[in-house]
Scaffold this active site. Structure first.
Site, PDB file in Angstrom:
ATOM      1  N   PHE B 203     107.596  39.432 -12.794  1.00 52.41           N
ATOM      2  CA  PHE B 203     108.662  39.333 -11.794  1.00 52.41           C
ATOM      3  C   PHE B 203     109.276  40.698 -11.550  1.00 52.41           C
ATOM      4  O   PHE B 203     109.552  41.438 -12.496  1.00 52.41           O
ATOM      5  CB  PHE B 203     109.813  38.455 -12.303  1.00 52.41           C
ATOM      6  CG  PHE B 203     109.472  37.027 -12.604  1.00 52.41           C
ATOM      7  CD1 PHE B 203     108.998  36.666 -13.862  1.00 52.41           C
ATOM      8  CD2 PHE B 203     109.659  36.048 -11.651  1.00 52.41           C
ATOM      9  CE1 PHE B 203     108.707  35.347 -14.153  1.00 52.41           C
ATOM     10  CE2 PHE B 203     109.377  34.714 -11.938  1.00 52.41           C
ATOM     11  CZ  PHE B 203     108.901  34.368 -13.195  1.00 52.41           C
ATOM     12  N   ASP B 204     109.563  40.998 -10.302  1.00 57.16           N
ATOM     13  CA  ASP B 204     110.449  42.110  -9.987  1.00 57.16           C
ATOM     14  C   ASP B 204     111.865  41.622 -10.322  1.00 57.16           C
ATOM     15  O   ASP B 204     112.108  40.422 -10.474  1.00 57.16           O
ATOM     16  CB  ASP B 204     110.308  42.443  -8.495  1.00 57.16           C
ATOM     17  CG  ASP B 204     111.315  43.477  -8.027  1.00 57.16           C
ATOM     18  OD1 ASP B 204     111.785  43.361  -6.889  1.00 57.16           O
ATOM     19  OD2 ASP B 204     111.650  44.396  -8.814  1.00 57.16           O
ATOM     20  N   GLY B 205     112.802  42.541 -10.423  1.00 51.63           N
ATOM     21  CA  GLY B 205     114.160  42.160 -10.797  1.00 51.63           C
ATOM     22  C   GLY B 205     115.046  41.873  -9.589  1.00 51.63           C
ATOM     23  O   GLY B 205     115.320  40.721  -9.249  1.00 51.63           O
TER      24      GLY B 205
END
Lengths: 218, 360
Positions: B203-205
């Site tokens: 996941f990107d943040g």
């Protein structure tokens, strides 16, 4: 005692070529407390009649049948009804036992632009495993006519849409049902396989006009 | 954002629902093939995949675009005994199935499993080929909606969907607006070899797990302001983003393995891959996750370095990011990516504001 009144304003269709649909008056008009002269409210079946009109250009109620509770099935058979629609589950069961193909009208709001007919799983599967009964023969004949009607329209923008809903089995059951229906001339437009997931949220999205289920204990 | 579903200790059910469920359970338990039966939706983590993400339908799509719907349906019917080739979501689905078999071994009576649903607006006649293809690969997909052209969004809610994957960014955007975690899938240019024993999700943040509040600061005020802001608000949790609930659902299943002493052998591993830097803006992210009671297995702070090479090493089955720039970078190096069309990142490309056509 059955009395039949013909609607003389409308040309009577040839009985063997038309699909004869009987609808209980209680579904067409909601009369509530009978005040005698008051015009009744529209009932559950009204959107259905409007949409049948679209399919059929001019839907004319050509005959009105008034019968007592005991012998309404006699009048259905006499009039060679292909499909009997009612919101009353018991009425539908009774008619079905006598060999009249019956379906339950959807009491919730249905589309008025496209006639949506939902086939529930059992309706398809059962007719393969049990010996054909009078009601199953009636079902077959109705389905054949429905399939023919659907073929007159294209894939897009059809005023009639056929939907398959399988509530219990998995994809194999649904796949088999699709193929069985196809072999009987009914090409489904939409298919929903629930495999035990809750039925009512899906049904409220499908907005069917009526559900075809042979096994009426559901 | 979509609520996490009930745990199995929660009571109360609808009578009609119970009947349907009991009948389906009986149906599957009586099958001679020993096929695993689908879980009860209210306890499952439901993943809805579209037909074009599950299978490669590029050729068929072209027929639809060039020759119209009737020809497309006819083509599919003609070829319905030919199984379709796997699509972008295929490895992800297989990884989910593997987690399910591990869960069933440890918790044979639990309904807390992945439930994979095919959600397509294809016509039911095309559905026959889809079912045949699913049969061919023996995928555990027992529920589906073939809406014959209608939008599937309503059905997503009816199936209690936790994550929706599609090739159609309009549908994905609509789903996110309805509070359902969703992403647009892209195939990779090459194929990294992915784990067959562990589901790996990256996941990107910002604007994926978290809201885009900090992204807005970067885009509008620059990096320096961003660093100052993040330091100042280090202890204030970020608001949640569209994929937070999905991470939460994964965490719930991970804890089931940990409870049986399988932490080291857990078949789910999660990664945070963020352009933030550990020193200057990383703390806030980790503290936010902690405040939510969520764990992430590995947090990788790139401080602006490209994500592609790192992802190539991680080899996730799916990587979620809100910026197409990162999606493209990941794709080029063999990672299957999913774009989350959320937040301010949609208005920018490679750091520059996209010119919007003047509104009429």
């Amino acid at each position: 005692m059955v009395s039949t009144i013909q609607n003389t304003d409308v040309k009577q269709k040839e009985a063997d070529r038309a699909v004869v649909v009987a609808v209980t008056s209680r579904a067409v008009f909601d009369c509530g407390v009978d005040d005698g002269d008051e015009v009744c409210e529209v009932g559950v079946a009204f959107p259905l009649l409007q949409v049948l009109q679209r399919v059929n250009e001019r839907l004319e109620i050509s005959r009105f049948c008034f019968s007592s509770e005991e012998d309404f099935t006699e009048s259905l058979l006499k009039n060679n009804v292909h499909l009997f629609l009612t919101t009353d589950r018991d009425e539908a069961a009774q008619a079905s036992q006598k060999g009249v193909f019956s379906a339950l009208l959807n009491e919730k709001v249905a589309s008025s632009e496209q006639l949506r007919v939902v086939f529930c799983e059992d309706a398809v599967i059962r007719t393969d495993t049990e010996p054909p009964s009078a009601s199953q023969d009636a079902a077959q004949s109705f389905w054949a006519q429905l399939g023919e009607m659907r073929r007159r329209f294209g894939v897009l923008d059809s005023p009639l849409s056929l939907l398959l809903l399988t509530s219990r089995g998995g994809r194999e059951s649904c796949g088999a049902a699709l193929q069985t229906l196809r072999s009987r001339g009914l090409n489904m437009d939409e298919a929903y396989c629930l495999a035990g997931a809750p039925r009512s949220p899906i049904l409220s999205l499908l907005r069917p006009h009526f559900l075809l289920i042979n096994h009426l204990e559901d | 954002m979509s609520e996490i579903k009930l745990t199995e200790s929660a009571p109360t059910e609808d009578n009609g629902e119970e009947k349907d469920w009991a009948a389906a359970k009986a149906f599957f338990d009586n099958l001679k093939t020993n096929k695993p039966r689908p879980p009860k939706p209210r306890y499952a983590v439901t993943i809805a995949v579209s037909s074009r993400t599950l299978f490669n339908m590029v050729k068929e799509r072209k027929i639809y675009q060039d020759e119209g719907l009737e020809k497309y349906v006819a083509y599919q019917m003609e070829h319905e005994s030919e199984p379709l080739m796997p699509g972008a979501a295929f490895p992800f689905v297989q990884a989910l199935m593997n987690v399910n078999s591990r869960l069933r071994q440890l918790y044979p009576d639990s309904e807390e499993l992945f439930d994979i649903v095919l959600m397509t607006n294809n016509h039911a006649q095309v559905g026959v080929r889809l079912i045949n293809s699913i049969n061919h690969y023996d995928l555990s997909i027992e529920r589906f909606c073939m809406t014959g052209g209608e939008s599937p969004i309503g059905y997503l809610k009816a199936y209690m969907t936790n994550l929706y994957l599609s090739k159609d960014s309009d549908k994905v955007t609509e789903a996110i607006e309805e509070g359902i975690a969703a992403a647009t899938m892209f195939t990779a240019d090459s194929e990294n070899e992915l784990s067959k024993t562990q589901l790996r999700v990256a996941f990107d943040g910002d604007a994926v797990l978290f809201s885009d509040e900090s992204e807005i600061i970067v885009k509008q005020h620059g990096l320096d302001t961003f660093f100052e802001h993040e330091k100042e608000f280090e202890n204030k949790p970020l608001a949640q983003g569209p994929l937070k609930c999905f991470l939460e659902a994964l965490g719930k299943l991970q804890r089931k393995f940990i409870a049986k002493n399988e932490r080291l052998n857990c078949p789910i591993r999660t990664f945070l891959v963020t352009a933030r830097s550990a020193a200057s803006s990383g703390a806030r992210v980790l503290k936010t996750l902690r405040s939510w009671g969520l764990e992430i297995d590995e947090a990788l702070f790139l401080a602006g370095a490209p994500k592609g090479p790192l992802l190539e090493k991680i080899k996730p089955h799916i990587f979620f990011d809100d910026q197409m720039f990162h999606i493209e970078g990941a794709q080029q190096m063999g990672t299957i990516s999913a774009h989350v069309p959320y937040g301010i990142g949609q208005k920018y490309h490679k750091g520059k504001l996209i010119e919007q056509p003047p509104k009429k």
